[in-house]
Design a protein around this motif. Structure first.
Motif, mmCIF file in Angstrom:
data_model
loop_
_atom_site.group_PDB
_atom_site.id
_atom_site.type_symbol
_atom_site.label_atom_id
_atom_site.label_comp_id
_atom_site.label_asym_id
_atom_site.label_seq_id
_atom_site.Cartn_x
_atom_site.Cartn_y
_atom_site.Cartn_z
ATOM 1 N N SER A 22 11.206 3.548 0.422
ATOM 2 C CA SER A 22 12.020 2.961 1.478
ATOM 3 C C SER A 22 11.163 2.618 2.703
ATOM 4 O O SER A 22 11.320 1.548 3.303
ATOM 5 N N ASP A 23 10.246 3.501 3.042
ATOM 6 C CA ASP A 23 9.350 3.253 4.179
ATOM 7 C C ASP A 23 8.427 2.063 3.914
ATOM 8 O O ASP A 23 8.118 1.292 4.830
ATOM 9 N N VAL A 24 7.989 1.910 2.679
ATOM 10 C CA VAL A 24 7.147 0.760 2.327
ATOM 11 C C VAL A 24 7.932 -0.536 2.534
ATOM 12 O O VAL A 24 7.422 -1.509 3.087
ATOM 13 N N VAL B 106 -1.325 -4.683 -5.060
ATOM 14 C CA VAL B 106 -0.694 -3.365 -4.961
ATOM 15 C C VAL B 106 -1.790 -2.310 -4.952
ATOM 16 O O VAL B 106 -2.607 -2.239 -5.871
ATOM 17 N N LEU B 107 -1.809 -1.497 -3.910
ATOM 18 C CA LEU B 107 -2.766 -0.401 -3.785
ATOM 19 C C LEU B 107 -2.002 0.917 -3.852
ATOM 20 O O LEU B 107 -1.119 1.166 -3.022
ATOM 21 N N PHE C 100 0.865 -1.184 0.000
ATOM 22 C CA PHE C 100 0.000 0.000 0.000
ATOM 23 C C PHE C 100 0.898 1.231 0.000
ATOM 24 O O PHE C 100 1.676 1.447 0.917
ATOM 25 N N VAL C 101 0.801 2.014 -1.071
ATOM 26 C CA VAL C 101 1.647 3.195 -1.235
ATOM 27 C C VAL C 101 0.767 4.416 -1.456
ATOM 28 O O VAL C 101 -0.125 4.400 -2.301
ATOM 29 N N ILE D 296 9.785 10.617 -3.021
ATOM 30 C CA ILE D 296 9.300 9.321 -3.507
ATOM 31 C C ILE D 296 10.211 8.200 -3.023
ATOM 32 O O ILE D 296 9.744 7.130 -2.615
ATOM 33 N N LYS D 297 11.520 8.443 -3.005
ATOM 34 C CA LYS D 297 12.462 7.439 -2.501
ATOM 35 C C LYS D 297 12.242 7.181 -1.011
ATOM 36 O O LYS D 297 12.335 6.038 -0.547
ATOM 37 N N VAL D 298 11.926 8.217 -0.260
ATOM 38 C CA VAL D 298 11.616 8.059 1.165
ATOM 39 C C VAL D 298 10.377 7.181 1.329
ATOM 40 O O VAL D 298 10.353 6.252 2.139
#
Length: 150
Positions: free
Chosen positions: A64-66, A120-121, A41-42, A59-61
């Motif tokens: 990475s958090d995902v 993928v959401l 979930f992004v 977006i990279k943060v």
């Protein structure tokens, strides 16, 4: 979107109670699949930077958090050495190519670990585009400001 995540995600496999008294709980065949899928979930809601380079960093943060939401991958014995290397390459400081492939790669890693296709959401996927469009209207006299120049 978060309700879909809670319904399908393996992270909520022990939370059938979330669906008590909801219409879906009346259907045993649907409740059998509750909590049985790996779910990515992004949300790109936070990507509201005023220039392209900062938007890419944000977006990279997010990506990475995902990845950090799946600690089971880091100790999985179902991943190959190549997959572990791929997993280790994702960080807030990853290169652009790694970032471009990161969600697809995470999907593959989760499929390998769980033996099941991934759901993928994507939420607020249009926010970066909308922000860029609004900025282009505001800064029409400064078009170079919106370019991604390193």
């Amino acid at each position: 979107m978060s309700m879909l995540e809670c319904f399908f995600s393996v992270r909520y496999r022990d939370r059938r109670d979330l669906f008590n008294n909801l219409y879906i709980s009346d259907y045993a065949e649907y409740m059998k699949i509750q909590g049985t899928y790996p779910v990515i979930f992004v949300s790109f809601a936070a990507v509201k930077q005023t220039n392209c380079l900062d938007a890419i960093r944000q977006i990279k943060v997010i990506i990475s958090d995902v990845y950090s939401q799946f600690p089971e991958l880091y100790t999985s014995d179902k991943l190959t050495d190549g997959q572990r290397k791929l997993l280790a390459s994702v960080s807030r400081n990853m290169d652009d190519v790694t970032a471009q492939n990161a969600l697809n790669d995470l999907s593959s890693l989760l499929t390998s670990h769980y033996g099941k296709k991934v759901i993928v959401l994507l939420d607020e996927y249009d926010t970066p585009l909308q922000e860029a469009y609004i900025l282009s209207l505001i800064h029409i006299s400064e078009p170079t400001r919106l370019r991604c120049i390193s």
